[in-house]
Enzyme design. Structure first.
Site, PDB file in Angstrom:
ATOM      1  N   CYS A  52       0.931  -1.258   0.001  1.00 19.72           N
ATOM      2  CA  CYS A  52       0.036  -0.005  -0.239  1.00 19.72           C
ATOM      3  C   CYS A  52       0.987   1.386   0.030  1.00 19.72           C
ATOM      4  CB  CYS A  52      -1.002   0.083   1.214  1.00 19.72           C
ATOM      5  SG  CYS A  52      -2.167  -1.379   1.352  1.00 19.72           S
ATOM      6  N   GLU A  54       0.557   3.736   2.017  1.00 19.19           N
ATOM      7  CA  GLU A  54       1.018   4.271   3.380  1.00 19.19           C
ATOM      8  C   GLU A  54       2.344   3.355   3.908  1.00 19.19           C
ATOM      9  OE1 GLU A  54      -1.861   3.203   2.394  1.00 19.19           O
ATOM     10  OE2 GLU A  54      -3.710   4.008   3.323  1.00 19.19           O
ATOM     11  N   CYS A  88      -2.135  -1.546   7.273  1.00 20.98           N
ATOM     12  CA  CYS A  88      -1.449  -0.133   7.439  1.00 20.98           C
ATOM     13  C   CYS A  88      -1.832   0.648   8.586  1.00 20.98           C
ATOM     14  CB  CYS A  88      -1.709   0.492   6.032  1.00 20.98           C
ATOM     15  SG  CYS A  88      -0.921   0.012   4.631  1.00 20.98           S
TER      16      CYS A  88
HETATM   17  N1  THU Z   1      -4.266   0.447  -1.184  1.00 15.23           N
HETATM   18  C1  THU Z   1      -3.405   1.542  -0.503  1.00 15.23           C
HETATM   19  O1  THU Z   1      -2.458   1.613  -1.225  1.00 15.23           O
HETATM   20  N2  THU Z   1      -3.946   1.964   0.549  1.00 15.23           N
HETATM   21  C2  THU Z   1      -5.186   1.863   1.237  1.00 15.23           C
HETATM   22  O2  THU Z   1      -5.479   2.524   2.201  1.00 15.23           O
HETATM   23  C3  THU Z   1      -6.266   1.079   0.703  1.00 15.23           C
HETATM   24  C4  THU Z   1      -5.712   0.085  -0.596  1.00 15.23           C
HETATM   25  C5  THU Z   1      -3.871  -0.124  -2.403  1.00 15.23           C
HETATM   26  C6  THU Z   1      -3.579  -1.649  -2.153  1.00 15.23           C
HETATM   27  C7  THU Z   1      -3.652  -2.072  -3.673  1.00 15.23           C
HETATM   28  O3  THU Z   1      -2.787  -1.583  -4.720  1.00 15.23           O
HETATM   29  C8  THU Z   1      -4.929  -1.273  -4.168  1.00 15.23           C
HETATM   30  O4  THU Z   1      -4.972  -0.061  -3.171  1.00 15.23           O
HETATM   31  C9  THU Z   1      -6.322  -1.876  -4.409  1.00 15.23           C
HETATM   32  O5  THU Z   1      -6.421  -2.498  -2.841  1.00 15.23           O
END
Ligand code: THU
Length: 131
Positions: A52, A54, A88
């Protein structure tokens, strides 16, 4: 929050590598001494191995020397007010105090504010592991 933390998260989102979900996300962390660390999500063909925005931002924050976290901004291209996933929240709580602000954004700016404590009540604290 000044607008620059939102802009840092949004700029990071533009560099997201999200060819599979097509769900770009950006995050930015500001320390109390004013430094900003940002990150985007990174997906790979073996889907569970991606991570993610974060988490990327936290890696930059730790690499940059860490420090007290004051506020965090999160933005997703396709969802207003995206909130950090459960994993996260735990990662952020490793470094950010319960009173740290988390700004939820849309394309134009901040549209909601919560605290780390609200995002992760009763989160696991690792203090005992250090003894
Ligand atoms: N994702 C994030 O980067 N942060 C979040 O808070 C929620 C989800 C990303 C993970 C993945 O690459 C995409 O969003 C779909 O889940």
């Amino acid at each position: 929050m000044s607008h620059d933390l939102f802009l840092a998260a949004k700029a990071a989102m533009k560099n997201a590598h999200a060819p599979y979900s097509k769900f770009p996300v950006g995050a930015a962390i500001r320390t109390t001494d004013g430094r900003i660390f940002s990150g985007c999500n990174v997906e790979i063909a073996s889907y569970p191995e991606g991570w993610c925005a974060e988490t990327t931002a936290l890696g930059h924050y730790v690499t940059g020397g860490g420090g007290e976290i004051a506020e965090i901004a999160v933005i997703a291209e396709r969802m207003a007010k995206v909130t950090p996933c459960g994993g996260c929240r735990q990662r952020l709580a490793e470094f950010a105090p319960a009173e740290a602000k988390v700004y939820l954004c849309d394309d134009a700016g901040v549209v909601g504010t919560v605290t780390m404590g609200e995002l992760l009540p009763y989160g696991f604290k690792g203090g005992i592991l250090k003894k």
